[in-house]
Design a protein around this motif. Sequence first.
Motif, PDB file in Angstrom:
ATOM      1  N   LEU A   1      18.776  -4.223   2.720  1.00  0.00           N
ATOM      2  CA  LEU A   1      18.228  -4.201   4.068  1.00  0.00           C
ATOM      3  C   LEU A   1      19.338  -3.972   5.082  1.00  0.00           C
ATOM      4  O   LEU A   1      20.487  -4.337   4.850  1.00  0.00           O
ATOM      5  CB  LEU A   1      17.562  -5.540   4.384  1.00  0.00           C
TER       6      LEU A   1
ATOM      7  N   THR B   1      15.911 -10.986   5.504  1.00  0.00           N
ATOM      8  CA  THR B   1      15.567 -10.709   4.119  1.00  0.00           C
ATOM      9  C   THR B   1      14.241 -11.342   3.762  1.00  0.00           C
ATOM     10  O   THR B   1      13.802 -12.317   4.363  1.00  0.00           O
ATOM     11  CB  THR B   1      16.640 -11.255   3.161  1.00  0.00           C
TER      12      THR B   1
ATOM     13  N   GLY C   1       9.026   1.303   6.953  1.00  0.00           N
ATOM     14  CA  GLY C   1       9.296   1.142   5.540  1.00  0.00           C
ATOM     15  C   GLY C   1       9.735   2.451   4.916  1.00  0.00           C
ATOM     16  O   GLY C   1       9.517   3.533   5.462  1.00  0.00           O
ATOM     17  N   ASP C   2      10.358   2.364   3.758  1.00  0.00           N
ATOM     18  CA  ASP C   2      10.886   3.537   3.069  1.00  0.00           C
ATOM     19  C   ASP C   2       9.733   4.401   2.567  1.00  0.00           C
ATOM     20  O   ASP C   2       8.974   3.983   1.687  1.00  0.00           O
ATOM     21  CB  ASP C   2      11.750   3.079   1.894  1.00  0.00           C
TER      22      ASP C   2
ATOM     23  N   THR D   1      10.834  -3.540   3.535  1.00  0.00           N
ATOM     24  CA  THR D   1      11.714  -2.473   3.088  1.00  0.00           C
ATOM     25  C   THR D   1      10.888  -1.298   2.590  1.00  0.00           C
ATOM     26  O   THR D   1      11.181  -0.138   2.873  1.00  0.00           O
ATOM     27  CB  THR D   1      12.634  -2.975   1.961  1.00  0.00           C
ATOM     28  N   LYS D   2       9.843  -1.599   1.836  1.00  0.00           N
ATOM     29  CA  LYS D   2       8.968  -0.550   1.320  1.00  0.00           C
ATOM     30  C   LYS D   2       7.858  -0.237   2.320  1.00  0.00           C
ATOM     31  O   LYS D   2       7.518  -1.053   3.175  1.00  0.00           O
ATOM     32  CB  LYS D   2       8.363  -0.981  -0.016  1.00  0.00           C
TER      33      LYS D   2
ATOM     34  N   GLY E   1      11.936  -6.791   2.604  1.00  0.00           N
ATOM     35  CA  GLY E   1      11.976  -6.627   4.051  1.00  0.00           C
ATOM     36  C   GLY E   1      11.855  -7.920   4.795  1.00  0.00           C
ATOM     37  O   GLY E   1      12.085  -8.991   4.261  1.00  0.00           O
TER      38      GLY E   1
ATOM     39  N   THR F   1      13.101  -0.272  12.358  1.00  0.00           N
ATOM     40  CA  THR F   1      12.857   0.707  11.306  1.00  0.00           C
ATOM     41  C   THR F   1      12.961   2.125  11.865  1.00  0.00           C
ATOM     42  O   THR F   1      12.308   2.459  12.853  1.00  0.00           O
ATOM     43  CB  THR F   1      11.467   0.507  10.680  1.00  0.00           C
TER      44      THR F   1
END
Length: 436
Positions: A25, A31, A110-111, A156-157, A314, A329
């Motif tokens: 991250l 986190t 998110g990714d 994160t996703k 995330g 983001t």
Amino acid sequence: MRFPAPGRLAAATAVALAAFLAPALPATATTAATVAAPDIPLANVKAHLTQLQSIATANGGNRAHGRTGYKASVDYVKAKLDAAGFTTTLQQFTSGGSTGYNLLADWPGGDPNQVLMSGAHLDSVTAGPGINDNGSGSAAVLETALAVSRTGYQPTKHLRFAWWGAEELGLVGSKYYVNNLASSERSKLTGYLNFDMIASPNPGYFVYDDDPTIEKTFKDYFATLSIPTEIETEGDGRSDHAPFKSAGVPVGGLFSGADYIKTSAQAQKWGGTTGQAFDRCYHASCDTSANINDTALDRNSDAIAYAVWTLSGGGTTPPDGGNQYENTTDVAVPDAGAAVTSAVTVSGRTGNAPAALQVGVDIKHTWRGDLVIDLVAPDGTAYRLKNSSSSDSADNVLATYTVNASSEAANGSWKLRVQDTAAQDTGYIDSWKLTF
């Protein structure tokens, strides 16, 4: 749930924990380990079920594919998601001569190369309103998605939620989605979580026996409640995870039982009635809002949120002193393309936004004069922050704008909207924040 399952249940088997890898991250994010999944309010989930029951009652007693009750169900869920800041897509297909609908909802950020999906089928059989099968899964997934918005969660996703049509006719909607998904897009799916019947009135607690990491995530959650689980091995091919599994996507999910019989051993560990079906109203007219076990619905809804938070990584950038709400983001701004948005969710405030709302913007761009920037309030009202200008040739937009937003409710999903109006230069939204 499409078919009755055979009258046997496999014993739980040990599984190996697969490593769950996620990208690091940014330093500004919190986190996942420090951001606990929220409690999903049972009352909210039941309110959705009440609406689905009302829809069925007003539309011939069911919410089946090709019937008015199904489209009304889709419209209800979509309206909730649109208001919460999701990007929704209505995918149409044809089955039995009738138009069917899948509803997809993407949470901004998110990714994009790592996508975690969660879904449930929204249709019922023609015999009844389908409140356990599968209003229960649909309502819990909806409320989990709304919790993502309420908390301003920044995983994160990339998160995608889905409600499938025509499951009861043979997984038609989910098969259509997977079969029409380009292989490059399928490869981005890190997992699909399926929830089909999670509030059976004589419930069991079954976890799909598929991807080891997803399976362990659900088991770990129920272990914190000291609730034993059993492996559900009868579901392959009988619900909407099957097309994903066939395409090589890791899958998992939860199930509270259908028409087969609870054993004495299961009743001893879970309660309920020995020798009675987990759901005596399976695929019947009595699958109404009275056909719901509140405890199972509450536990499974919370388990869904736990899995989504745990498996997506995330965190949420916390308000600074309770006054700042920030999204860090990155969002690419296409060259001479359509407008893009980045959202922050404001919650827990009272009254309206201030007359001097501060909007901090950090956009990286090689010719900022190309950019038009708006703040979009939760009700859709747009406030122009910056116009394009052919004479403004400098790089980047690093500025704080003041907006009189006193006519807007403070709580809700606020968006920064950015459009590149000319060719040859590119950039992205790096971060932005609201200061109340």
